[in-house]
Design a protein around this motif. Structure first.
Motif, PDB file in Angstrom:
ATOM      1  N   LEU A   1     -23.002   4.145 -18.309  1.00  0.00           N
ATOM      2  CA  LEU A   1     -21.545   3.998 -18.332  1.00  0.00           C
ATOM      3  C   LEU A   1     -20.886   5.366 -18.310  1.00  0.00           C
ATOM      4  N   VAL A   2     -19.815   5.484 -17.533  1.00  0.00           N
ATOM      5  CA  VAL A   2     -19.002   6.697 -17.498  1.00  0.00           C
ATOM      6  C   VAL A   2     -17.575   6.294 -17.855  1.00  0.00           C
ATOM      7  N   SER A   3     -16.996   6.969 -18.870  1.00  0.00           N
ATOM      8  CA  SER A   3     -15.626   6.630 -19.265  1.00  0.00           C
ATOM      9  C   SER A   3     -15.021   7.761 -20.106  1.00  0.00           C
ATOM     10  N   PRO A   4     -13.683   7.841 -20.169  1.00  0.00           N
ATOM     11  CA  PRO A   4     -12.735   7.005 -19.414  1.00  0.00           C
ATOM     12  C   PRO A   4     -12.513   7.557 -18.000  1.00  0.00           C
ATOM     13  N   VAL A   5     -12.529   6.649 -17.034  1.00  0.00           N
ATOM     14  CA  VAL A   5     -12.209   7.015 -15.654  1.00  0.00           C
ATOM     15  C   VAL A   5     -10.745   6.622 -15.423  1.00  0.00           C
ATOM     16  N   PRO A   6      -9.849   7.601 -15.207  1.00  0.00           N
ATOM     17  CA  PRO A   6      -8.424   7.299 -15.091  1.00  0.00           C
ATOM     18  C   PRO A   6      -8.121   6.316 -13.967  1.00  0.00           C
ATOM     19  N   ARG A   7      -7.100   5.504 -14.154  1.00  0.00           N
ATOM     20  CA  ARG A   7      -6.673   4.562 -13.128  1.00  0.00           C
ATOM     21  C   ARG A   7      -6.318   5.316 -11.844  1.00  0.00           C
ATOM     22  N   GLY A   8      -6.815   4.857 -10.715  1.00  0.00           N
ATOM     23  CA  GLY A   8      -6.540   5.487  -9.438  1.00  0.00           C
ATOM     24  C   GLY A   8      -7.394   6.713  -9.143  1.00  0.00           C
ATOM     25  N   PHE A   9      -8.337   7.038 -10.033  1.00  0.00           N
ATOM     26  CA  PHE A   9      -9.190   8.217  -9.824  1.00  0.00           C
ATOM     27  C   PHE A   9     -10.108   7.979  -8.628  1.00  0.00           C
TER      28      PHE A   9
ATOM     29  N   ILE B   1     -19.370  14.652 -18.479  1.00  0.00           N
ATOM     30  CA  ILE B   1     -19.144  15.242 -17.173  1.00  0.00           C
ATOM     31  C   ILE B   1     -17.650  15.561 -17.050  1.00  0.00           C
ATOM     32  N   LYS B   2     -17.330  16.727 -16.476  1.00  0.00           N
ATOM     33  CA  LYS B   2     -15.932  17.135 -16.337  1.00  0.00           C
ATOM     34  C   LYS B   2     -15.604  17.304 -14.864  1.00  0.00           C
ATOM     35  N   ILE B   3     -14.619  16.531 -14.390  1.00  0.00           N
ATOM     36  CA  ILE B   3     -14.220  16.565 -12.991  1.00  0.00           C
ATOM     37  C   ILE B   3     -12.694  16.620 -12.918  1.00  0.00           C
ATOM     38  N   ASP B   4     -12.177  17.616 -12.230  1.00  0.00           N
ATOM     39  CA  ASP B   4     -10.718  17.769 -12.060  1.00  0.00           C
ATOM     40  C   ASP B   4      -9.997  17.694 -13.401  1.00  0.00           C
ATOM     41  N   ASN B   5     -10.510  18.442 -14.369  1.00  0.00           N
ATOM     42  CA  ASN B   5      -9.907  18.502 -15.709  1.00  0.00           C
ATOM     43  C   ASN B   5      -9.990  17.180 -16.486  1.00  0.00           C
ATOM     44  N   ASN B   6     -10.777  16.256 -15.979  1.00  0.00           N
ATOM     45  CA  ASN B   6     -11.007  14.996 -16.683  1.00  0.00           C
ATOM     46  C   ASN B   6     -12.398  15.013 -17.317  1.00  0.00           C
ATOM     47  N   SER B   7     -12.452  14.909 -18.636  1.00  0.00           N
ATOM     48  CA  SER B   7     -13.732  14.845 -19.339  1.00  0.00           C
ATOM     49  C   SER B   7     -14.115  13.381 -19.533  1.00  0.00           C
ATOM     50  N   MET B   8     -15.323  13.036 -19.115  1.00  0.00           N
ATOM     51  CA  MET B   8     -15.793  11.650 -19.201  1.00  0.00           C
ATOM     52  C   MET B   8     -17.145  11.618 -19.911  1.00  0.00           C
ATOM     53  N   LYS B   9     -17.265  10.683 -20.843  1.00  0.00           N
ATOM     54  CA  LYS B   9     -18.510  10.535 -21.580  1.00  0.00           C
ATOM     55  C   LYS B   9     -19.517   9.702 -20.779  1.00  0.00           C
TER      56      LYS B   9
END
Length: 330
Positions: free
Chosen positions: A251-259, A303-311
């Motif tokens: 599982l990868v989260s949180p994935v922002p809406r529209g990402f 994992i960090k992508i485009d300033n989004n940190s996801m567990k």
């Protein structure tokens, strides 16, 4: 029974555990002599293991049993058949208490050390977890039947304060995507039904169901031939395929809406390693290509992508409130 070089041995891998050793030995010797005219020197049954060792007097008799006869009816009244093989598979499973904390479950190395210290005759023991998704069950291969007999005679033991049980000479299979109404009792009932309604003892059948992940592992003795021949399990009207490995999902989260999910798929951690995906709300479920990838990805944790940190976490069922069915147990 020791297997000296001069001994001519035939093995039975599927003796029912509810047959007393003395009775089994007498039944095998009588059936072989009366129905096949094969003179038996000695029979030794190990009902706890579900196996027997037959010492015959001629190589021709061994060849006949293994290559021609293959199997016979041992008890026609109870519909018990036994088969003959040239070599026993000494694969067994050790199950730690399923409620033990994952961090406290002893490693395979510690388990091997314990067995070698407890049983001085054991050497070159092979031991590994059946899968990282089920860390409390280990596959153990013994070198000799004598070693396995010795360990099985004390089938319950404690290591680091955690209870462990040995299930010798059993077959194992995984079940995935089980109905949400599944529980251990329903699984046991389904297995017994598909085994021709033949009851299985606690030492012949072990079931571990994980409601959070919707999967289960089944350990069953090789005397449960009807079940072993099945390719799937029918439960609550669903046909669930038996598997030898669990799907590698995380599982990868949180994935922002529209990402844009391609940013995740093209990251070096996941590139060419994702073979399936599904998104429920802000949680992305990824199916990975193999166990090595699964371990590497989980080790990353974030994992960090485009300033989004996801567990990154091990797979668990993600409920979609808009499509969920009512759980019969809730």
């Amino acid at each position: 029974m020791s297997s000296a070089n001069k001994d001519i041995l035939v093995y039975v891998p599927d003796i029912p555990s509810d047959i007393a050793d003395n009775d089994g030995e007498q039944m095998i010797q009588t059936r072989l002599q009366n129905t096949l005219s094969i003179k038996v020197k000695k029979v030794k049954c190990y009902s706890k293991l579900g196996v027997a060792v037959i010492q015959v007097t001629m190589e021709d008799h061994k060849t006949r049993l293994v290559s021609v006869v293959d199997s016979i009816v041992l008890d026609p009244h109870r519909s018990i058949n036994i088969s003959f093989v040239n070599k026993l598979e000494l694969d067994s499973y050790i199950v730690y208490d399923r409620n033990a904390s994952i961090s406290k479950i002893p490693s395979s190395e510690k388990l091997v050390t314990h067995l070698k210290q407890a049983y001085k005759s054991i050497e070159n023991l092979l031991c590994e977890s059946i899968t990282p998704q089920i860390p409390n069950i280990f596959h153990v291969t013994f070198n000799t039947l004598d070693n396995l007999v010795e360990v099985t005679n004390s089938s319950d033991f404690q290591l680091d304060g955690i209870l462990a049980t040995v299930y010798p000479c059993v077959n194992f299979s995984f079940l995935e995507n089980l109905p949400r109404t599944t529980n251990d009792d329903k699984l046991r009932s389904a297995v017994i039904t598909q085994n021709g309604d033949k009851e299985l003892s606690a030492t012949s059948l072990y079931i571990q169901y994980n409601k959070d992940t919707g999967d289960a592992v089944i350990l069953v003795s090789k005397s449960a031939k009807t079940w072993l021949m099945k390719q799937s399990l029918i439960i609550d009207g669903q046909n669930i395929e038996k598997k030898t490995a669990l799907t590698c999902r995380i599982l990868v989260s949180p994935v922002p809406r529209g990402f844009n999910l391609d940013h995740i798929f093209n990251d070096s951690l996941f590139l060419n390693r994702v073979i399936g995906h599904n998104q429920v709300n802000d949680t992305l479920i990824l199916e990975l290509n193999n166990m090595e990838t699964y371990k590497n990805v989980l080790a990353q944790k974030v994992i960090k992508i485009d300033n989004n940190s996801m567990k990154i976490k091990p797979y668990a069922i993600v409920i979609d409130p808009e499509t969920m069915e009512i759980d019969a147990e809730n």
